[in-house]
Scaffold this motif. Structure first.
Motif, PDB file in Angstrom:
ATOM      1  N   PRO A 233      40.874  43.384  40.528  1.00 52.69           N
ATOM      2  CA  PRO A 233      41.349  43.710  41.880  1.00 52.69           C
ATOM      3  C   PRO A 233      40.264  44.258  42.808  1.00 52.69           C
ATOM      4  O   PRO A 233      40.258  43.937  43.997  1.00 52.69           O
ATOM      5  CB  PRO A 233      42.449  44.744  41.628  1.00 52.69           C
ATOM      6  CG  PRO A 233      42.997  44.355  40.290  1.00 52.69           C
ATOM      7  CD  PRO A 233      41.784  43.910  39.501  1.00 52.69           C
ATOM      8  N   TYR A 234      39.326  45.062  42.293  1.00 52.27           N
ATOM      9  CA  TYR A 234      38.286  45.601  43.180  1.00 52.27           C
ATOM     10  C   TYR A 234      37.392  44.485  43.720  1.00 52.27           C
ATOM     11  O   TYR A 234      36.884  44.562  44.833  1.00 52.27           O
ATOM     12  CB  TYR A 234      37.454  46.692  42.478  1.00 52.27           C
ATOM     13  CG  TYR A 234      36.416  46.197  41.496  1.00 52.27           C
ATOM     14  CD1 TYR A 234      35.108  45.943  41.905  1.00 52.27           C
ATOM     15  CD2 TYR A 234      36.748  45.985  40.163  1.00 52.27           C
ATOM     16  CE1 TYR A 234      34.154  45.486  41.003  1.00 52.27           C
ATOM     17  CE2 TYR A 234      35.808  45.535  39.257  1.00 52.27           C
ATOM     18  CZ  TYR A 234      34.513  45.279  39.683  1.00 52.27           C
ATOM     19  OH  TYR A 234      33.577  44.823  38.791  1.00 52.27           O
ATOM     20  N   ARG A 235      37.200  43.421  42.942  1.00 48.90           N
ATOM     21  CA  ARG A 235      36.400  42.281  43.405  1.00 48.90           C
ATOM     22  C   ARG A 235      37.192  41.451  44.426  1.00 48.90           C
ATOM     23  O   ARG A 235      36.620  40.947  45.399  1.00 48.90           O
ATOM     24  CB  ARG A 235      35.956  41.419  42.220  1.00 48.90           C
ATOM     25  CG  ARG A 235      34.960  42.143  41.320  1.00 48.90           C
ATOM     26  CD  ARG A 235      34.623  41.332  40.076  1.00 48.90           C
ATOM     27  NE  ARG A 235      34.145  40.001  40.394  1.00 48.90           N
ATOM     28  CZ  ARG A 235      32.864  39.653  40.500  1.00 48.90           C
ATOM     29  NH1 ARG A 235      31.921  40.561  40.313  1.00 48.90           N
ATOM     30  NH2 ARG A 235      32.527  38.411  40.781  1.00 48.90           N
TER      31      ARG A 235
ATOM     32  N   ASP B 216      46.462  43.342  38.271  1.00 46.87           N
ATOM     33  CA  ASP B 216      47.530  43.328  39.270  1.00 46.87           C
ATOM     34  C   ASP B 216      46.888  43.286  40.653  1.00 46.87           C
ATOM     35  O   ASP B 216      46.590  44.335  41.238  1.00 46.87           O
ATOM     36  CB  ASP B 216      48.420  44.562  39.127  1.00 46.87           C
ATOM     37  CG  ASP B 216      49.570  44.566  40.126  1.00 46.87           C
ATOM     38  OD1 ASP B 216      49.762  43.545  40.839  1.00 46.87           O
ATOM     39  OD2 ASP B 216      50.282  45.584  40.198  1.00 46.87           O
ATOM     40  N   PRO B 217      46.672  42.089  41.202  1.00 45.86           N
ATOM     41  CA  PRO B 217      45.991  41.983  42.489  1.00 45.86           C
ATOM     42  C   PRO B 217      46.886  42.244  43.696  1.00 45.86           C
ATOM     43  O   PRO B 217      46.389  42.398  44.807  1.00 45.86           O
ATOM     44  CB  PRO B 217      45.514  40.532  42.500  1.00 45.86           C
ATOM     45  CG  PRO B 217      46.586  39.808  41.760  1.00 45.86           C
ATOM     46  CD  PRO B 217      46.991  40.764  40.660  1.00 45.86           C
ATOM     47  N   TYR B 218      48.211  42.319  43.476  1.00 44.21           N
ATOM     48  CA  TYR B 218      49.119  42.365  44.628  1.00 44.21           C
ATOM     49  C   TYR B 218      48.998  43.601  45.508  1.00 44.21           C
ATOM     50  O   TYR B 218      49.117  43.477  46.729  1.00 44.21           O
ATOM     51  CB  TYR B 218      50.556  42.110  44.180  1.00 44.21           C
ATOM     52  CG  TYR B 218      50.709  40.667  43.743  1.00 44.21           C
ATOM     53  CD1 TYR B 218      50.711  39.638  44.676  1.00 44.21           C
ATOM     54  CD2 TYR B 218      50.775  40.337  42.399  1.00 44.21           C
ATOM     55  CE1 TYR B 218      50.806  38.313  44.289  1.00 44.21           C
ATOM     56  CE2 TYR B 218      50.864  39.010  41.997  1.00 44.21           C
ATOM     57  CZ  TYR B 218      50.877  38.002  42.948  1.00 44.21           C
ATOM     58  OH  TYR B 218      50.961  36.695  42.567  1.00 44.21           O
ATOM     59  N   PRO B 219      48.741  44.795  44.973  1.00 37.13           N
ATOM     60  CA  PRO B 219      48.512  45.922  45.892  1.00 37.13           C
ATOM     61  C   PRO B 219      47.321  45.692  46.823  1.00 37.13           C
ATOM     62  O   PRO B 219      47.395  45.987  48.015  1.00 37.13           O
ATOM     63  CB  PRO B 219      48.282  47.109  44.954  1.00 37.13           C
ATOM     64  CG  PRO B 219      49.027  46.754  43.708  1.00 37.13           C
ATOM     65  CD  PRO B 219      48.843  45.259  43.569  1.00 37.13           C
ATOM     66  N   VAL B 220      46.231  45.148  46.296  1.00 34.28           N
ATOM     67  CA  VAL B 220      45.047  44.869  47.118  1.00 34.28           C
ATOM     68  C   VAL B 220      45.355  43.746  48.114  1.00 34.28           C
ATOM     69  O   VAL B 220      45.008  43.839  49.289  1.00 34.28           O
ATOM     70  CB  VAL B 220      43.839  44.485  46.235  1.00 34.28           C
ATOM     71  CG1 VAL B 220      42.719  43.885  47.057  1.00 34.28           C
ATOM     72  CG2 VAL B 220      43.352  45.697  45.474  1.00 34.28           C
TER      73      VAL B 220
ATOM     74  N   SER C  69      48.126  31.296  42.138  1.00 37.44           N
ATOM     75  CA  SER C  69      48.068  32.076  40.903  1.00 37.44           C
ATOM     76  C   SER C  69      46.827  32.969  40.872  1.00 37.44           C
ATOM     77  O   SER C  69      45.804  32.676  41.490  1.00 37.44           O
ATOM     78  CB  SER C  69      48.068  31.142  39.689  1.00 37.44           C
ATOM     79  OG  SER C  69      46.959  30.282  39.706  1.00 37.44           O
ATOM     80  N   TRP C  70      46.953  34.072  40.139  1.00 43.20           N
ATOM     81  CA  TRP C  70      45.883  35.054  39.967  1.00 43.20           C
ATOM     82  C   TRP C  70      45.771  35.347  38.478  1.00 43.20           C
ATOM     83  O   TRP C  70      46.075  36.435  38.013  1.00 43.20           O
ATOM     84  CB  TRP C  70      46.186  36.318  40.787  1.00 43.20           C
ATOM     85  CG  TRP C  70      46.309  36.003  42.233  1.00 43.20           C
ATOM     86  CD1 TRP C  70      47.445  35.656  42.901  1.00 43.20           C
ATOM     87  CD2 TRP C  70      45.246  35.922  43.183  1.00 43.20           C
ATOM     88  NE1 TRP C  70      47.145  35.381  44.220  1.00 43.20           N
ATOM     89  CE2 TRP C  70      45.808  35.528  44.420  1.00 43.20           C
ATOM     90  CE3 TRP C  70      43.874  36.144  43.111  1.00 43.20           C
ATOM     91  CZ2 TRP C  70      45.047  35.360  45.574  1.00 43.20           C
ATOM     92  CZ3 TRP C  70      43.117  35.978  44.260  1.00 43.20           C
ATOM     93  CH2 TRP C  70      43.703  35.593  45.472  1.00 43.20           C
ATOM     94  N   VAL C  71      45.326  34.347  37.712  1.00 39.23           N
ATOM     95  CA  VAL C  71      45.282  34.415  36.259  1.00 39.23           C
ATOM     96  C   VAL C  71      44.194  35.379  35.794  1.00 39.23           C
ATOM     97  O   VAL C  71      43.047  35.306  36.243  1.00 39.23           O
ATOM     98  CB  VAL C  71      45.040  33.006  35.675  1.00 39.23           C
ATOM     99  CG1 VAL C  71      44.886  33.055  34.164  1.00 39.23           C
ATOM    100  CG2 VAL C  71      46.173  32.072  36.070  1.00 39.23           C
ATOM    101  N   ASP C  72      44.577  36.290  34.899  1.00 38.63           N
ATOM    102  CA  ASP C  72      43.647  37.278  34.338  1.00 38.63           C
ATOM    103  C   ASP C  72      42.955  38.100  35.425  1.00 38.63           C
ATOM    104  O   ASP C  72      41.767  38.409  35.329  1.00 38.63           O
ATOM    105  CB  ASP C  72      42.607  36.608  33.429  1.00 38.63           C
ATOM    106  CG  ASP C  72      43.238  35.959  32.210  1.00 38.63           C
ATOM    107  OD1 ASP C  72      44.273  36.477  31.734  1.00 38.63           O
ATOM    108  OD2 ASP C  72      42.705  34.937  31.747  1.00 38.63           O
TER     109      ASP C  72
END
Length: 125
Positions: free
Chosen positions: A36-38, A68-72, A62-65
């Motif tokens: 997520p930071y990236r 949890d990217p959704y907050p960002v 999709s955001w595989v591996d």
């Protein structure tokens, strides 16, 4: 028109003649194996480069591996004030559907879906 693709590749094109511009378009974004930071850094880079200026909507695949990217994604994309549809089975995941980049598309906010036509007369020129 739907434009975009893999977030890492789009961000890496900033500052080149292939820098993305989503002006008047729906931006499609997806990625694989990015923390997520990236994702935050890449979205910030695209935003500061003006790639999202005039964007009409965001379609998230999709955001595989990617943890949890959704907050960002929410934090960076909500201020754009455009419709966002997430969870599309497009990208590196399974099932893996296809989208026709360059085709006309629309985000349906009632069904939370992305729709479009790829017939010859409906394609953007």
């Amino acid at each position: 028109m739907l434009s975009g693709g893999n977030l890492s590749l789009l961000a890496s094109m900033c500052g080149t003649r292939w820098q993305p511009s989503f002006q008047g378009k729906i931006a499609f974004l997806e990625d694989v194996t990015e923390e997520p930071y990236r994702i935050d850094r890449m979205l910030t880079q695209l935003s500061q480069a003006g790639a999202f200026d005039g964007v009409r909507g965001i379609a998230l695949g999709s955001w595989v591996d990617c943890g949890d990217p959704y907050p960002v994604l929410r934090e960076r994309l909500a201020p754009l004030g455009v419709p966002v549809v997430a969870g599309l089975p497009v990208g590196h995941g399974s099932p893996q559907m296809s989208v026709w980049l360059g085709a006309l598309g629309v985000i349906d906010t009632e069904s939370c879906s992305l729709a479009g036509r790829i017939g010859e007369e409906e394609q953007a020129r």
